[in-house]
Every structure is written in structure tokens, then in C-alpha cells.
Write an enzyme that holds these catalytic residues in place. Structure first.
Site, PDB file in Angstrom:
ATOM      1  N   ALA A  19       0.850  -1.196   0.000  1.00 30.70           N
ATOM      2  CA  ALA A  19       0.000   0.000   0.000  1.00 30.70           C
ATOM      3  C   ALA A  19       0.887   1.248   0.000  1.00 30.70           C
ATOM      4  CB  ALA A  19      -0.911  -0.007   1.218  1.00 30.70           C
ATOM      5  N   TYR A  63      -9.712   0.943   4.471  1.00 32.27           N
ATOM      6  CA  TYR A  63      -9.068   2.205   4.099  1.00 32.27           C
ATOM      7  C   TYR A  63     -10.047   3.083   3.306  1.00 32.27           C
ATOM      8  CZ  TYR A  63      -5.136  -0.153   6.093  1.00 32.27           C
ATOM      9  OH  TYR A  63      -4.333  -0.812   6.992  1.00 32.27           O
TER      10      TYR A  63
END
Ligand SMILES: Cc1cc2nc3c(=O)[nH]c(=O)nc-3n(C[C@H](O)[C@H](O)[C@H](O)COP(=O)(O)O)c2cc1C
Length: 382
Positions: A54, A183
Site C-alpha cells: 500500500a 481504508y
């Protein structure tokens, strides 16, 4: 699983993928030697595709101070060096682009996880304010995020676009958008965190709007010969959240926008998991999306064995199999898998190792198995 797979202009040497894995180990988003070795070993280990963890599209979209970033051109060369190494070893290079939303400003797991506070912050690593779809903290004890305005959403969308352009500059073959694990994009998709009353909330159509805008905008700048994947949480951990039917609908919309595959994970909001948990526990979700949205899928989650991975591809549950913890434990998983499924062939090892391992195998075959800490064996069996 061992067969090549072509997606747009990219041909993978096999269907084994290293899933994105945050290492929380860089400063100012800049990768260096640690990431070259950490990711490079998976290319030497025979994986078809290695996906960089990420990667923050903005500094305040990072999960932690230690995250990799692509919000600045200065961050391109370090990643380009890794891409070049992966390519030289026959692996394709992917990168997961992410914004952590309300889960930003977190501590590294080994520092205890949870939000950074002025009291627990490492020196120079102060907390920062977080953002989300709505003013819903990610859990007890977490700060309340700021609910993004429509103008601010446009800014984040453009940050994804800019990071995709930089990914191209670094030479990546594939971009994966992170819309899973609680997220920011998942915070829009999930009814657990999206309480908006404007066009970006409410119905599934509203909740999908921002993630789809991001996918659209990135697809528009990401070259037509390069694949775009999206990682989803097929279901929320809580049964009150996203359902597999919601995710099939999302996958259909992604397909219509030129997304090439969905990487099928789960959970991430609230921490719990009310669904069954076992080997390959998320594979049924990948199979459902593949069948019902008619879109290639990548399966992930407790896939630990070559035969297990082979069966997932062979029975049509998924087109690709991704490993995270198993790859950390065995960076050579892909060459080991090829050897296990081809009666001991060492052909997929790097040339520096394969022929030597093959001749050793012949010798070990004549010696028989090592049987214990006995005296050194000096007689070769007839
Ligand atoms: C150390 C570590 C870091 C991770 N970081 C990410 C990440 O950056 N992005 C992501 O989507 N998932 C991340 N995950 C989740 C994995 O990609 C994967 O989906 C999950 O671990 C289940 O697969 P496994 O059973 O093979 O580990 C991470 C997992 C681990 C173990």
C-alpha cells in the site's frame, strides 16, 4: 497455476502473486535497499507478479510514518530501481495505490498499532488529522475523521491519478487500487462507515460513486496495454456491512470501466470477522465474483500449499493466487511449487541455482533421506 497469463499487454510467467505487504520501514515514503531485497527475493523465488505494498498517494493518506509513498517525483527513482530488478529476474511489477482515510496516522504494528497520539509518538512522528466518508472513527479510541467535502474528494482523486502517472514513470506493469481493509475507498463503500446523505452515500450506487470515479480517472491515464486491478473486501467483517452481492455489483461496474481483475480480500472495518475462517477462506468470494461479474479474480487468504493454489486456478475459482504471509515465510514458494507439481524439476529456479540443485537432487536420491544427527556419512551407497 504454472501457465503464463496474459492480461492486456502484460504476460505473467505464472499465476502466483506476492500480495501487497506494508513493511512500515521507510522514511518520507522513499524506498531503498530494504525494499530492493524484500521484494527482489520474491522475483528470485519465481513469482509471476510482485505487488508493492500500500503506497500513499498523499502524505496524509499514509497508514503510518513508515509507509511507502508516491506523492512526489522524488519517490520515483527508488521504485524504478526495484522494478528494474524484478524485470531482470522475470517477474512483473505491480504497485498498490492507497489512501488510508480514517486509518491513517497509525502506529507501526510492532509499536503497538492503533492511532498515534502525542504521548506515544516516536520523536518527530507526530499524529495528523484524518479524513473519511463520514465522521465515523474506525474503532473505539480512534479519533473522529473529517468528512471529506466534494471539492476535497476531487483532490484525492487527482492524487490517485498523479500517483498512477508516477507509477508509469517508475516502469510498473500494473496498478492495483486499494479499496479494501477499511481504508478510504472501502470507507466509502461500506454502510458501516459511510453515513453521507449526498450523492456519495446512501444507496450502494452512492457509496460506490467515489471509488468508481477514482477507477475511471486512473484508467484514463494508465496505458491501455497495462492492467488495472482493484483490491476489495468482498464482505465486511461484520454481517451488517458489505455483502458479496454488493461486491459483485461493484465488480460489474469496475469491469465496465476497464478494470481487468478484482483482488478479493475481506474485512478491515471494526476488526472482527463473523464469517468462516479456514484455509482459502476468501476463495469462495473470488469464485462468486468471477462467475457472477464475469471478471478475472485473484484469490488471497491462508493459501499455503502448492496443491491448494493449483486447485484454486484449476477449478476456476480464480485466475491468480496471491500469497502474503506464506511468501514471507517462504520467498521461494513459487519455485518450490513448480518443483512439487512437476516431479522435482528445478527449471524455474534462477539459472544460478537450478542446475546445481538438479545435480544435488540426483546425488541425494542415491544417498536416500538424511536420517538424523549420526556420524558424517563417508561411504557413498553402491
Ligand atoms: C505484513 C503484512 C502486510 C500487509 N500489508 C498489506 C497491504 O499493504 N495492502 C493490502 O491490501 N493488504 C496487506 N496485507 C494483507 C495481505 O495482502 C493478505 O491479503 C493477507 O495477509 C491474507 O493473505 P495471507 O494469508 O497469504 O497472509 C498485509 C499482510 C501482511 C501479513
Amino acid at each position: 497455476m504454472l501457465q503464463p497469463l496474459t492480461v492486456r499487454g502484460l504476460t505473467l510467467r505464472n499465476r502466483l502473486v506476492v500480495a501487497p505487504m506494508c513493511q512500515y520501514s521507510v522514511t518520507d515514503g522513499l524506498v531503498g535497499d530494504y525494499h530492493l531485497v524484500h521484494l527482489g527475493r520474491f522475483a528470485l523465488g519465481g513469482f509471476g507478479l510482485v505487488v508493492v505494498e500500500a503506497t500513499g498517494v498523499t502524505a496524509d493518506g499514509r497508514i503510518s510514518h513508515g509507509d511507502v509513498g508516491l506523492w512526489s517525483d522524488e519517490q520515483i527513482p527508488g521504485l524504478a530501481r526495484i522494478v528494474d530488478f524484478l524485470h531482470a529476474q522475470g517477474a512483473a511489477a505491480g504497485i498498490q495505490l492507497a489512501h488510508a482515510g480514517a486509518k491513517a496516522s497509525s502506529r507501526r504494528p510492532w509499536d503497538g498499532g492503533g492511532p498515534v497520539t502525542p504521548e506515544n509518538a516516536r520523536p518527530g512522528e507526530e499524529p495528523w488529522p484524518t479524513v473519511s466518508a463520514s465522521e465515523v472513527p474506525v474503532g473505539p479510541g480512534w479519533p473522529t475523521p473529517h468528512a471529506l467535502t466534494v471539492e476535497e474528494l476531487a483532490g484525492i482523486r487527482e492524487a490517485f491519478v498523479a500517483a498512477a502517472r508516477r507509477s508509469l514513470g517508475a516502469g510498473f506493469d500494473l496498478v492495483e487500487l486499494h479499496a479494501a481493509h477499511g481504508y478510504l475507498l472501502h470507507q466509502f463503500l461500506s454502510p458501516l462507515t459511510n453515513r453521507r446523505t449526498d450523492a456519495y452515500g446512501g444507496s450502494l450506487e452512492g457509496r460506490m460513486r467515489f471509488p468508481l470515479e477514482v477507477a475511471d480517472a486512473v484508467r484514463a491515464v494508465w496505458p491501455a496495454d497495462k492492467p488495472l486491478f482493484v483490491r476489495v473486501s468482498a464482505v465486511d467483517g461484520s454481517r451488517e456491512g458489505i455483502t458479496i452481492e454488493d461486491t459483485v455489483a461493484f465488480a460489474r461496474e469496475l469491469k465496465a470501466r476497464g478494470v481487468d481483475a478484482v483482488d478479493v480480500s475481506g474485512g478491515g472495518i471494526g476488526g472482527g470477522w463473523e464469517h468462516p475462517l479456514g484455509y482459502g477462506y476468501q476463495v469462495p468470494f473470488a469464485a462468486a465474483i468471477r462467475a457472477e461479474a464475469d471478471l478475472p479474480t485473484m484469490a488471497v487468504g491462508l493459501i499455503v500449499d502448492a496443491r491448494q493454489a493449483e486447485a484454486i486456478v484449476a477449478d476456476g475459482s480464480a485466475d491468480l493466487v496471491a500469497l502474503a504471509r506464506e511468501a514471507q515465510d517462504d520467498p521461494n514458494f513459487a519455485v518450490h511449487a513448480a518443483r512439487a507439481l512437476t516431479e522435482g524439476s528445478c527449471e524455474t529456479y534462477p539459472v544460478q541455482a537450478g542446475p546445481r540443485l538438479a545435480s544435488r537432487s540426483t546425488l541425494l536420491g542415491t544417498l536416500g533421506p538424511w536420517t538424523g544427527p549420526a556420524p558424517v556419512q563417508v561411504e557413498q551407497p553402491a
